[in-house]
Design a protein around this motif. Structure first.
Motif, PDB file in Angstrom:
ATOM      1  N   UNK A  80       3.839  71.322  41.889  1.00 43.05           N
ATOM      2  CA  UNK A  80       3.779  71.214  44.301  1.00 43.05           C
ATOM      3  C   UNK A  80       4.011  70.664  44.414  1.00 43.05           C
ATOM      4  N   UNK A  81       4.924  70.040  45.625  1.00 39.35           N
ATOM      5  CA  UNK A  81       4.431  68.692  46.123  1.00 39.35           C
ATOM      6  C   UNK A  81       3.441  68.984  47.279  1.00 39.35           C
ATOM      7  N   UNK A  82       3.536  68.062  48.251  1.00 41.94           N
ATOM      8  CA  UNK A  82       2.195  68.859  48.913  1.00 41.94           C
ATOM      9  C   UNK A  82       2.736  69.226  50.487  1.00 41.94           C
ATOM     10  N   UNK A  83       4.148  68.356  50.563  1.00 40.91           N
ATOM     11  CA  UNK A  83       4.498  69.629  52.105  1.00 40.91           C
ATOM     12  C   UNK A  83       4.395  71.055  51.502  1.00 40.91           C
ATOM     13  N   UNK A  84       4.478  71.002  49.960  1.00 43.24           N
ATOM     14  CA  UNK A  84       4.846  72.584  49.431  1.00 43.24           C
ATOM     15  C   UNK A  84       3.791  73.653  49.985  1.00 43.24           C
ATOM     16  N   UNK A  85       3.006  72.659  49.298  1.00 44.40           N
ATOM     17  CA  UNK A  85       0.930  73.357  49.564  1.00 44.40           C
ATOM     18  C   UNK A  85       1.102  73.658  50.986  1.00 44.40           C
ATOM     19  N   UNK A  86       1.250  72.513  52.086  1.00 48.86           N
ATOM     20  CA  UNK A  86       0.872  72.894  53.431  1.00 48.86           C
ATOM     21  C   UNK A  86       1.453  74.430  53.254  1.00 48.86           C
ATOM     22  N   UNK A  87       3.389  74.184  53.779  1.00 47.13           N
ATOM     23  CA  UNK A  87       3.595  75.174  53.979  1.00 47.13           C
ATOM     24  C   UNK A  87       3.336  76.438  53.112  1.00 47.13           C
ATOM     25  N   UNK A  88       2.910  76.814  52.069  1.00 51.93           N
ATOM     26  CA  UNK A  88       2.385  77.963  51.503  1.00 51.93           C
ATOM     27  C   UNK A  88       0.701  77.932  52.791  1.00 51.93           C
ATOM     28  N   UNK A  89       0.247  77.074  52.581  1.00 54.77           N
ATOM     29  CA  UNK A  89      -0.948  77.739  53.503  1.00 54.77           C
ATOM     30  C   UNK A  89      -1.021  77.666  54.997  1.00 54.77           C
ATOM     31  N   UNK A  90       0.234  77.146  55.343  1.00 51.49           N
ATOM     32  CA  UNK A  90       0.829  77.926  56.491  1.00 51.49           C
ATOM     33  C   UNK A  90       1.053  79.175  56.647  1.00 51.49           C
ATOM     34  N   UNK A  91       2.005  79.264  55.989  1.00 53.08           N
ATOM     35  CA  UNK A  91       2.272  80.803  55.926  1.00 53.08           C
ATOM     36  C   UNK A  91       1.188  81.872  55.472  1.00 53.08           C
ATOM     37  N   UNK A  92       0.152  81.245  54.694  1.00 50.11           N
ATOM     38  CA  UNK A  92      -0.438  82.465  54.389  1.00 50.11           C
ATOM     39  C   UNK A  92      -2.139  82.069  55.960  1.00 50.11           C
ATOM     40  N   UNK A  93      -2.531  81.897  56.483  1.00 45.26           N
ATOM     41  CA  UNK A  93      -3.135  82.006  57.096  1.00 45.26           C
ATOM     42  C   UNK A  93      -3.033  82.040  58.486  1.00 45.26           C
ATOM     43  N   UNK A  94      -1.439  81.476  59.018  1.00 47.16           N
ATOM     44  CA  UNK A  94      -0.542  82.123  60.281  1.00 47.16           C
ATOM     45  C   UNK A  94       0.078  83.186  60.160  1.00 47.16           C
ATOM     46  N   UNK A 100      -1.930  80.723  42.359  1.00 40.51           N
ATOM     47  CA  UNK A 100      -0.441  80.666  42.821  1.00 40.51           C
ATOM     48  C   UNK A 100       0.589  80.295  42.737  1.00 40.51           C
ATOM     49  N   UNK A 101       0.103  78.948  42.263  1.00 41.40           N
ATOM     50  CA  UNK A 101       0.733  78.130  41.214  1.00 41.40           C
ATOM     51  C   UNK A 101       1.088  78.109  40.119  1.00 41.40           C
ATOM     52  N   UNK A 102       0.239  78.698  39.216  1.00 44.53           N
ATOM     53  CA  UNK A 102      -0.044  79.111  38.505  1.00 44.53           C
ATOM     54  C   UNK A 102       1.241  80.273  38.016  1.00 44.53           C
ATOM     55  N   UNK A 103       0.974  81.322  39.040  1.00 43.39           N
ATOM     56  CA  UNK A 103       2.030  82.021  38.914  1.00 43.39           C
ATOM     57  C   UNK A 103       3.228  82.289  39.547  1.00 43.39           C
ATOM     58  N   UNK A 104       3.685  81.397  39.911  1.00 43.89           N
ATOM     59  CA  UNK A 104       5.064  80.447  40.647  1.00 43.89           C
ATOM     60  C   UNK A 104       5.126  81.365  41.401  1.00 43.89           C
ATOM     61  N   UNK A 105       4.077  81.034  42.693  1.00 38.81           N
ATOM     62  CA  UNK A 105       4.054  82.298  43.784  1.00 38.81           C
ATOM     63  C   UNK A 105       3.336  81.387  45.041  1.00 38.81           C
ATOM     64  N   UNK A 106       4.809  79.815  45.258  1.00 41.10           N
ATOM     65  CA  UNK A 106       3.909  79.353  46.574  1.00 41.10           C
ATOM     66  C   UNK A 106       5.037  79.203  47.297  1.00 41.10           C
ATOM     67  N   UNK A 107       5.872  79.909  47.738  1.00 41.75           N
ATOM     68  CA  UNK A 107       6.426  80.122  48.833  1.00 41.75           C
ATOM     69  C   UNK A 107       6.171  81.800  49.061  1.00 41.75           C
ATOM     70  N   UNK A 108       7.108  81.196  51.091  1.00 34.31           N
ATOM     71  CA  UNK A 108       7.167  83.414  51.459  1.00 34.31           C
ATOM     72  C   UNK A 108       8.145  83.880  50.475  1.00 34.31           C
ATOM     73  N   UNK A 109       9.277  83.242  50.445  1.00 33.51           N
ATOM     74  CA  UNK A 109      10.063  83.050  49.411  1.00 33.51           C
ATOM     75  C   UNK A 109      10.352  83.790  47.855  1.00 33.51           C
TER      76      UNK A 109
END
Length: 381
Positions: free
Chosen positions: A2-16, A32-41
């Motif tokens: 998972x890239x830095x931008x993907x982590x940031x997008x994931x945190x933005x989705x979860x918090x906002x 979430x990374x271990x479960x391959x659940x790193x995006x809203x998709x």
């Protein structure tokens, strides 16, 4: 990986979007990374079981899954609408880098929001310097004193306040010398509005129509200055009409550097090519400026270093809390007229700004801002 931008997008989705508290969201990233659940998709395509295994609380798990499906569905509609556009139009948008419409521009400037209650706000302390706090105060103030202005205009005008204040302070400290562009006559003929007690030169944004524009009866925008010709795209002297257009904060120093004058002609909806304070730079400044308080230094057990993505997510979260606290304060004073509200705001800022060293040594210095002190500015009773 998972890239830095993907982590940031994931945190933005979860918090906002999913409204998960940021500390909780950060603590769940590895799982979430271990479960391959790193995006809203990926979350939207998942069943509730793996999500609940990570968040434990069934309510939170359902909250995350519901938000993921909602965001994914909305994105699908937007993609469908975009695909219906002509190839020539899509190519033009891509080549210029501009949003397709004023509505899209305003959406792209959205600031972080928070649903934190006052108890959570009162416990929050952020670490910043004074200029971005002025920017946050001015941006929120304009939401109440100039509600018909789009966010892009409010950010531009708020950044103008920061610039005017910074130059005044720099001159008083001897950091800058010489006559200002305002005193040098570059603002002559350009009307002014007053924000936080500072006079700001403005420009009219002809033809800018944005989604959700509201007209508020009796709105009183105080304009001063001489009449100006229409070709200069500026406001005329006098009161505000019911259909007053959006405004830009005029950067007189940039105008002087370009040797002017202001002329009519093609301009991007985002103000490219004009001597103005851009909304994009003001937003970027806000997003990066409100850090969490650094932990105490302990050489025996140094704190773990956070990734850039986590630090950026924290700053965005903190900005949402700052704006939420300011919103509580301004709403409590809704009985004041706009002129009185504007007069009081500077003293409110002074009461809560971070403590820094006096003189040149304190220029750009950082300190703590306690949101409990901001909440204390609320109207009593």
């Amino acid at each position: 990986m998972t890239t830095k931008s993907e982590i940031q997008a994931l945190l933005r989705f979860l918090s906002q979007d999913a409204r998960i508290p940021l500390p909780t969201a950060i603590s769940k990233v590895k799982e979430l990374q271990s479960a391959n659940l790193t995006s809203s998709d990926s979350l939207a395509k998942s069943s509730i079981t793996p999500i609940q295994a990570i968040f434990a609380d069934e309510r939170l798990a359902k909250q995350v899954l519901s938000a993921a499906k909602r965001v994914t569905k909305k994105r699908g509609r937007e993609v469908g609408e975009a695909s219906a556009e002509s190839p020539a139009k899509r190519k033009k948008i891509a080549s210029t880098g501009e949003a397709a419409t004023p509505a899209a521009i305003e959406d792209s400037l959205a600031l972080p929001e928070s649903n934190a209650d006052e108890e959570e706000l009162a416990k929050t302390v952020v670490y910043t310097n004074r200029a971005p706090l002025v920017l946050a105060f001015a941006t929120k103030l304009l939401e109440f004193t100039m509600p018909s202005q789009p966010l892009s205009s409010r950010l531009s005008l708020a950044q103008a306040v920061v610039s005017v204040n910074a130059r005044t302070k720099a001159l008083s400290l001897g950091i800058e010398k010489g006559i200002s562009a305002e005193d040098d006559g570059w603002g002559q003929g350009q009307p002014k509005i007053r924000v936080m007690g500072r006079d700001i030169r403005v420009m009219k944004r002809w033809g800018y129509e944005w989604k959700g524009k509201s007209e508020e009866e009796g709105e009183n925008l105080k304009l001063e200055g001489s009449d100006t010709v229409d070709s200069q795209k500026t406001l005329k002297q006098g009161g505000r009409s019911d259909d007053e257009p959006a405004l830009w904060g005029l950067d007189l120093e940039a105008l002087r550097s370009s040797k002017g004058p202001l002329v009519s002609g093609a301009q991007g909806a985002n103000g490219s090519g004009l001597p103005i304070y851009t909304a994009q730079s003001a937003r970027a400044y806000l997003l990066k400026s409100f850090a969490s308080v650094p932990p105490p230094t302990n050489e025996a057990s140094p704190p773990l270093r956070k990734s850039a993505a986590l630090l950026n997510a924290e700053k965005e979260h903190n900005l949402g809390l700052i704006l939420r606290a300011l919103d509580v304060v301004f709403r409590s004073w809704a009985l004041l007229n706009r002129e009185e509200l504007d007069k009081r705001t500077w003293s409110w800022y002074v009461a809560v700004r971070p403590e820094v060293e006096n003189g040149v040594a304190g220029w750009g210095g950082k300190g703590e801002v306690k949101l409990s002190q901001i909440l204390n500015l609320r109207r009593k009773g």
